[in-house]
Design a protein around this motif. Structure first.
Motif, mmCIF file in Angstrom:
data_model
loop_
_atom_site.group_PDB
_atom_site.id
_atom_site.type_symbol
_atom_site.label_atom_id
_atom_site.label_comp_id
_atom_site.label_asym_id
_atom_site.label_seq_id
_atom_site.Cartn_x
_atom_site.Cartn_y
_atom_site.Cartn_z
ATOM 1 N N SER A 1 0.853 -1.182 0.000
ATOM 2 C CA SER A 1 0.000 0.000 0.000
ATOM 3 C C SER A 1 0.892 1.237 0.000
ATOM 4 C CB SER A 1 -0.940 0.009 1.212
ATOM 5 O OG SER A 1 -0.220 0.087 2.417
ATOM 6 N N VAL A 2 0.274 2.387 -0.196
ATOM 7 C CA VAL A 2 0.972 3.664 -0.108
ATOM 8 C C VAL A 2 0.267 4.477 0.975
ATOM 9 C CG1 VAL A 2 1.551 5.821 -1.288
ATOM 10 C CG2 VAL A 2 1.706 3.672 -2.512
ATOM 11 N N ALA A 3 1.055 5.027 1.865
ATOM 12 C CA ALA A 3 0.509 5.873 2.922
ATOM 13 C C ALA A 3 1.333 7.138 2.994
ATOM 14 C CB ALA A 3 0.541 5.133 4.259
ATOM 15 N N GLY A 4 0.674 8.226 3.373
ATOM 16 C CA GLY A 4 1.392 9.481 3.465
ATOM 17 C C GLY A 4 0.549 10.577 4.058
ATOM 18 N N PHE B 1 -5.037 3.003 0.531
ATOM 19 C CA PHE B 1 -4.561 2.913 -0.853
ATOM 20 C C PHE B 1 -3.791 1.607 -1.021
ATOM 21 C CE2 PHE B 1 -4.619 7.731 -0.641
ATOM 22 C CZ PHE B 1 -5.771 7.859 -1.400
ATOM 23 N N ILE B 2 -4.524 0.546 -1.300
ATOM 24 C CA ILE B 2 -3.954 -0.799 -1.429
ATOM 25 C C ILE B 2 -3.603 -1.051 -2.890
ATOM 26 C CG2 ILE B 2 -4.366 -3.272 -1.078
ATOM 27 C CD1 ILE B 2 -4.394 -1.619 1.505
ATOM 28 N N GLY B 3 -2.444 -1.664 -3.113
ATOM 29 C CA GLY B 3 -1.982 -1.957 -4.461
ATOM 30 C C GLY B 3 -2.581 -3.228 -5.029
ATOM 31 N N LYS B 4 -2.553 -3.307 -6.340
ATOM 32 C CA LYS B 4 -2.934 -4.516 -7.073
ATOM 33 C C LYS B 4 -1.710 -5.001 -7.825
ATOM 34 C CE LYS B 4 -7.718 -3.364 -7.427
ATOM 35 N NZ LYS B 4 -8.964 -3.663 -8.019
ATOM 36 N N LYS B 5 -1.455 -6.299 -7.741
ATOM 37 C CA LYS B 5 -0.253 -6.875 -8.347
ATOM 38 C C LYS B 5 -0.555 -7.406 -9.737
ATOM 39 C CE LYS B 5 2.688 -10.736 -7.131
ATOM 40 N NZ LYS B 5 3.132 -11.568 -6.013
ATOM 41 N N ASP B 6 0.322 -7.086 -10.702
ATOM 42 C CA ASP B 6 0.153 -7.628 -12.050
ATOM 43 C C ASP B 6 0.950 -8.927 -12.186
ATOM 44 O OD1 ASP B 6 2.847 -6.989 -12.597
ATOM 45 O OD2 ASP B 6 2.359 -5.255 -13.841
ATOM 46 N N SER B 7 0.895 -9.531 -13.342
ATOM 47 C CA SER B 7 1.539 -10.831 -13.569
ATOM 48 C C SER B 7 3.065 -10.767 -13.549
ATOM 49 C CB SER B 7 1.061 -11.421 -14.897
ATOM 50 O OG SER B 7 1.445 -10.572 -15.965
ATOM 51 N N TRP C 1 3.362 -3.859 -8.363
ATOM 52 C CA TRP C 1 2.199 -3.430 -7.600
ATOM 53 C C TRP C 1 1.858 -2.018 -8.040
ATOM 54 C CZ3 TRP C 1 -0.383 -6.286 -3.853
ATOM 55 C CH2 TRP C 1 0.204 -7.504 -3.517
ATOM 56 N N ILE C 2 0.578 -1.750 -8.291
ATOM 57 C CA ILE C 2 0.135 -0.432 -8.718
ATOM 58 C C ILE C 2 -0.908 0.070 -7.725
ATOM 59 C CG2 ILE C 2 -0.992 0.898 -10.542
ATOM 60 C CD1 ILE C 2 0.273 -1.219 -12.486
ATOM 61 N N VAL C 3 -0.670 1.269 -7.223
ATOM 62 C CA VAL C 3 -1.578 1.914 -6.287
ATOM 63 C C VAL C 3 -2.025 3.217 -6.923
ATOM 64 C CG1 VAL C 3 -1.852 2.854 -3.962
ATOM 65 C CG2 VAL C 3 -0.266 0.944 -4.350
ATOM 66 N N LYS C 4 -3.342 3.409 -7.030
ATOM 67 C CA LYS C 4 -3.874 4.636 -7.625
ATOM 68 C C LYS C 4 -4.492 5.508 -6.542
ATOM 69 C CE LYS C 4 -4.504 2.767 -12.159
ATOM 70 N NZ LYS C 4 -5.331 2.610 -13.330
ATOM 71 N N ALA C 5 -4.274 6.812 -6.692
ATOM 72 C CA ALA C 5 -4.809 7.780 -5.735
ATOM 73 C C ALA C 5 -5.096 9.085 -6.458
ATOM 74 C CB ALA C 5 -3.812 8.015 -4.611
ATOM 75 N N SER C 6 -6.162 9.739 -6.089
ATOM 76 C CA SER C 6 -6.495 11.045 -6.629
ATOM 77 C C SER C 6 -6.049 12.097 -5.617
ATOM 78 C CB SER C 6 -8.009 11.129 -6.867
ATOM 79 O OG SER C 6 -8.342 12.367 -7.433
ATOM 80 N N LEU C 7 -5.092 12.945 -6.019
ATOM 81 C CA LEU C 7 -4.509 13.919 -5.099
ATOM 82 C C LEU C 7 -4.656 15.335 -5.634
ATOM 83 C CD1 LEU C 7 -1.180 12.074 -4.206
ATOM 84 C CD2 LEU C 7 -3.357 12.028 -2.967
ATOM 85 N N LYS C 8 -4.925 16.264 -4.730
ATOM 86 C CA LYS C 8 -5.022 17.678 -5.078
ATOM 87 C C LYS C 8 -3.632 18.310 -5.064
ATOM 88 C CE LYS C 8 -9.654 18.181 -3.331
ATOM 89 N NZ LYS C 8 -10.562 18.868 -2.436
ATOM 90 N N PRO C 9 -3.491 19.493 -5.673
ATOM 91 C CA PRO C 9 -2.196 20.171 -5.633
ATOM 92 C C PRO C 9 -1.720 20.359 -4.200
ATOM 93 C CG PRO C 9 -3.643 21.231 -7.211
ATOM 94 C CD PRO C 9 -4.483 20.229 -6.468
ATOM 95 N N GLY C 10 -0.427 20.197 -4.016
ATOM 96 C CA GLY C 10 0.160 20.361 -2.693
ATOM 97 C C GLY C 10 1.460 19.598 -2.575
#
Length: 109
Positions: A41-44, A54-60, A64-73
């Motif tokens: 996962s990614v935490a911050g 924000f838990i990742g999904k593993k490909d073959s 691991w890919i973790v997607k998150a929608s973040l505002k400017p900052g």
């Protein structure tokens, strides 16, 4: 027992280092190569360091890919891999934290 983990953060926008320019929320994709990991996962500062939001999904291929929608900052973050914190090795900007270790830093303009 230590294991080698390669990580790569992919920011879906034109980037220089770990900084992008957007006025609205940006869809971010954090990518970590960790084929032996059971959970990533990614935490911050963008999610109060919540390792379960924000838990990742593993490909073959073991990415691991973790997607998150973040505002400017400005954000500090780390990967959380099987219960251990990991800096993003692809991030060129790290900052000291209050625990005497470092966090990766991401700036969205």
């Amino acid at each position: 027992m230590a294991r080698m983990v390669r990580a790569k953060t992919t920011l879906k926008s034109k980037t220089t280092s770990q900084s992008i320019t957007k006025t609205k929320s940006s869809e971010m994709s954090f990518k970590l190569f960790a084929p032996q990991a059971a959970r990533v996962s990614v935490a911050g500062s963008f999610n109060n360091w919540d390792t379960s939001s924000f838990i990742g999904k593993k490909d073959s291929k073991g990415n691991w890919i973790v997607k998150a929608s973040l505002k400017p900052g400005s954000y500090e973050y780390k990967f959380f891999v099987d219960g251990s914190w990991l800096l993003d090795p692809q991030c060129k900007s790290n900052v000291c934290n209050s625990f005497g270790t470092q966090n990766s830093k991401l700036i969205i303009k």
